[in-house]
Design a protein around this motif. Structure first.
Motif, PDB file in Angstrom:
ATOM      1  N   LYS A  25       0.861  -1.409  -0.202  1.00 51.48           N
ATOM      2  CA  LYS A  25       0.164  -0.098   0.683  1.00 51.48           C
ATOM      3  C   LYS A  25       1.212   0.905  -0.024  1.00 51.48           C
ATOM      4  CE  LYS A  25      -0.594  -0.283   4.839  1.00 51.48           C
ATOM      5  NZ  LYS A  25      -1.485   0.037   6.050  1.00 51.48           N
ATOM      6  N   TYR A  26       2.107   1.051  -0.141  1.00 51.37           N
ATOM      7  CA  TYR A  26       3.248   2.286   0.244  1.00 51.37           C
ATOM      8  C   TYR A  26       3.915   2.985  -0.659  1.00 51.37           C
ATOM      9  CZ  TYR A  26       3.791   1.768   5.862  1.00 51.37           C
ATOM     10  OH  TYR A  26       2.864   1.700   6.599  1.00 51.37           O
ATOM     11  N   TYR A  27       3.254   1.704  -2.195  1.00 53.53           N
ATOM     12  CA  TYR A  27       3.547   2.128  -3.754  1.00 53.53           C
ATOM     13  C   TYR A  27       2.773   1.604  -4.649  1.00 53.53           C
ATOM     14  CZ  TYR A  27       7.942   2.107  -1.530  1.00 53.53           C
ATOM     15  OH  TYR A  27       9.279   2.258  -0.621  1.00 53.53           O
ATOM     16  N   SER A  28       1.547   1.839  -4.343  1.00 48.56           N
ATOM     17  CA  SER A  28       0.050   1.594  -5.018  1.00 48.56           C
ATOM     18  C   SER A  28       0.354   2.206  -6.384  1.00 48.56           C
ATOM     19  CB  SER A  28      -1.265   1.671  -4.631  1.00 48.56           C
ATOM     20  OG  SER A  28      -1.205   2.621  -3.711  1.00 48.56           O
ATOM     21  N   VAL A  29       0.293   3.799  -6.553  1.00 50.07           N
ATOM     22  CA  VAL A  29       0.598   4.858  -6.741  1.00 50.07           C
ATOM     23  C   VAL A  29       1.370   4.415  -8.025  1.00 50.07           C
ATOM     24  CG1 VAL A  29       0.569   7.563  -7.663  1.00 50.07           C
ATOM     25  CG2 VAL A  29      -0.354   6.508  -6.111  1.00 50.07           C
ATOM     26  N   GLU A  30       2.733   4.417  -7.362  1.00 47.20           N
ATOM     27  CA  GLU A  30       3.928   3.679  -8.373  1.00 47.20           C
ATOM     28  C   GLU A  30       3.941   2.156 -10.111  1.00 47.20           C
ATOM     29  OE1 GLU A  30       5.997   6.200  -4.559  1.00 47.20           O
ATOM     30  OE2 GLU A  30       3.642   4.638  -5.181  1.00 47.20           O
ATOM     31  N   GLY A  31       3.453   2.065  -8.682  1.00 49.01           N
ATOM     32  CA  GLY A  31       2.971   0.317  -9.175  1.00 49.01           C
ATOM     33  C   GLY A  31       4.022  -0.936  -9.129  1.00 49.01           C
ATOM     34  N   VAL A  32       3.526  -1.784 -10.419  1.00 49.74           N
ATOM     35  CA  VAL A  32       4.424  -3.039  -9.438  1.00 49.74           C
ATOM     36  C   VAL A  32       5.951  -1.873  -9.611  1.00 49.74           C
ATOM     37  CG1 VAL A  32       4.877  -5.504 -10.313  1.00 49.74           C
ATOM     38  CG2 VAL A  32       2.952  -4.796 -10.585  1.00 49.74           C
ATOM     39  N   ASN A  33       6.600  -2.629  -7.991  1.00 46.77           N
ATOM     40  CA  ASN A  33       8.386  -2.531  -9.062  1.00 46.77           C
ATOM     41  C   ASN A  33       8.735  -3.474  -7.461  1.00 46.77           C
ATOM     42  OD1 ASN A  33       8.819  -0.783  -5.839  1.00 46.77           O
ATOM     43  ND2 ASN A  33       6.179  -0.733  -6.495  1.00 46.77           N
ATOM     44  N   LEU A  34      10.134  -2.877  -7.263  1.00 44.62           N
ATOM     45  CA  LEU A  34      11.192  -3.458  -6.744  1.00 44.62           C
ATOM     46  C   LEU A  34      11.735  -2.802  -6.114  1.00 44.62           C
ATOM     47  CD1 LEU A  34      12.062  -6.911  -6.483  1.00 44.62           C
ATOM     48  CD2 LEU A  34      14.141  -6.220  -7.632  1.00 44.62           C
ATOM     49  N   PHE A  35      12.187  -2.995  -5.184  1.00 46.08           N
ATOM     50  CA  PHE A  35      12.885  -2.229  -3.710  1.00 46.08           C
ATOM     51  C   PHE A  35      14.678  -2.902  -3.498  1.00 46.08           C
ATOM     52  CE2 PHE A  35      14.802  -1.034  -0.099  1.00 46.08           C
ATOM     53  CZ  PHE A  35      14.363   0.686  -0.166  1.00 46.08           C
ATOM     54  N   PHE A  36      15.362  -1.840  -4.451  1.00 48.71           N
ATOM     55  CA  PHE A  36      16.656  -2.656  -3.724  1.00 48.71           C
ATOM     56  C   PHE A  36      17.509  -1.321  -2.998  1.00 48.71           C
ATOM     57  CE2 PHE A  36      21.480  -2.085  -6.097  1.00 48.71           C
ATOM     58  CZ  PHE A  36      21.024  -3.846  -4.985  1.00 48.71           C
ATOM     59  N   GLU A  37      18.389  -2.245  -2.411  1.00 47.20           N
ATOM     60  CA  GLU A  37      19.099  -1.180  -0.986  1.00 47.20           C
ATOM     61  C   GLU A  37      20.102  -1.099  -0.777  1.00 47.20           C
ATOM     62  OE1 GLU A  37      16.485   0.798   2.474  1.00 47.20           O
ATOM     63  OE2 GLU A  37      19.116   0.648   3.579  1.00 47.20           O
ATOM     64  N   LEU A  38      21.734  -0.451  -1.119  1.00 44.71           N
ATOM     65  CA  LEU A  38      22.620  -0.995  -1.019  1.00 44.71           C
ATOM     66  C   LEU A  38      23.051   0.077   0.777  1.00 44.71           C
ATOM     67  CD1 LEU A  38      25.182  -2.843  -2.238  1.00 44.71           C
ATOM     68  CD2 LEU A  38      25.557  -1.103  -3.368  1.00 44.71           C
ATOM     69  N   ARG A  39      24.173  -0.446   0.794  1.00 42.57           N
ATOM     70  CA  ARG A  39      24.740  -0.442   2.499  1.00 42.57           C
ATOM     71  C   ARG A  39      26.395  -0.184   2.414  1.00 42.57           C
ATOM     72  NH1 ARG A  39      21.508   1.535   6.484  1.00 42.57           N
ATOM     73  NH2 ARG A  39      19.388   2.128   6.082  1.00 42.57           N
ATOM     74  N   HIS A  40      26.967  -0.034   3.251  1.00 41.00           N
ATOM     75  CA  HIS A  40      28.266  -0.241   3.526  1.00 41.00           C
ATOM     76  C   HIS A  40      28.848   0.197   5.091  1.00 41.00           C
ATOM     77  CE1 HIS A  40      32.657   0.953   3.253  1.00 41.00           C
ATOM     78  NE2 HIS A  40      32.462  -0.941   3.170  1.00 41.00           N
ATOM     79  N   GLN A  41      29.112  -0.976   5.731  1.00 42.03           N
ATOM     80  CA  GLN A  41      29.325  -0.386   6.954  1.00 42.03           C
ATOM     81  C   GLN A  41      27.641  -0.126   7.373  1.00 42.03           C
ATOM     82  OE1 GLN A  41      32.349   2.474   7.094  1.00 42.03           O
ATOM     83  NE2 GLN A  41      34.350   0.429   6.676  1.00 42.03           N
ATOM     84  N   GLY A  42      27.317  -0.439   7.179  1.00 37.45           N
ATOM     85  CA  GLY A  42      25.569  -0.096   7.625  1.00 37.45           C
ATOM     86  C   GLY A  42      24.939   1.944   6.899  1.00 37.45           C
TER      87      GLY A  42
END
Length: 250
Positions: free
Chosen positions: A223-240
């Motif tokens: 429900k947080y991305y219903s307007v954006e449509g079908v999607n994939l969330f991708f996050e990258l971290r280094h040392q947190g």
């Protein structure tokens, strides 16, 4: 008259002589046909000795066969032990131990060496509908508000396969309200990645994945991305700390 008596006497003597001769011949013949008891005793003794030797020979043969069988068994056991030792040695010198996901075959442990100069493959191919932004806020259409974004949101289709961006180890499989089902990956050297908006996750905690290997599929948006449509969330971290994934995308 005297002549007649002499003739009779001669005739009687002749008959007696013939009878005596016949008797002698009969006795001699009987002696020839009667077995010698001493010869019979000697033959019986030899036969008994021969019969006594046969079991002794058979016993010796059985003992020899038993000894040969025992030696063959010992040799076979020794060979099996040697083969077992060889297999154990091979196992000791084999590749590093593998770890397995639940209900999956063991996957070989991979060297995880992601660095600042490393590049990743796209988990899915599509347009970036929401950029990474931690130094300023961006607009979220569904929420109708501005806020920082620690990752990127990639446009996709429901049931599209999602690939591991690089060699990785699955450290967590979970779910939250904002990004739905997600997978946390250890890329090595304190680099981690999180992929959300997933379904039918095939990866399991502790499992090693090769870059490009399917780990799940794209789900319907939360429900947080219903307007954006079908999607994939991708996050990258280094040392947190969150960093821009696009700096490492191929």
């Amino acid at each position: 008259m005297l002549k007649d008596k002499l003739f009779l006497v001669m005739l009687v003597l002749g008959l007696l002589t013939m009878v005596a001769a016949a008797g002698i011949m009969t006795i001699q013949k009987g002696k020839d046909s009667t077995p010698d008891p001493f010869l019979n005793m000697a033959g019986e003794q030899q036969l008994a000795e021969g019969q006594g030797e046969a079991p002794q020979t058979a016993g010796a043969s059985d003992a020899q066969m038993a000894n040969e069988t025992e030696q063959s068994t010992k040799a076979a056991l020794a060979e099996n032990r040697n083969q077992g030792n060889d297999l154990a040695a091979e196992a000791d010198t084999a590749d590093p131990a593998t770890e397995a996901g639940a209900g999956k075959e063991a996957a070989q442990a991979l060297a995880l060496n992601f660095t600042d100069s490393s590049s990743m493959t796209w988990p899915v191919r599509g347009n970036v509908v929401l950029d990474y932004s931690m130094d300023q806020t961006i607009y979220f259409p569904t929420l109708d508000q501005y806020k920082c974004n620690p990752g990127i949101v990639i446009q996709s289709d429901v049931s599209a396969p999602v690939a591991a961006p690089a060699n990785a180890r699955v450290t967590e499989v979970g779910v939250n309200d904002e990004i739905g089902n997600y997978v946390m990956l250890d890329l090595g050297n304190e680099y981690t990645a999180m992929i959300g908006q997933l379904k039918e996750i095939s990866a399991a905690e502790g499992e090693y994945l090769q870059g490009g290997q399917t780990l799940g599929y794209v789900a319907e948006p939360t429900k947080y991305y219903s307007v954006e449509g079908v999607n994939l969330f991708f996050e990258l971290r280094h040392q947190g700390k969150a960093i821009d994934p696009l700096d490492h995308m191929e």
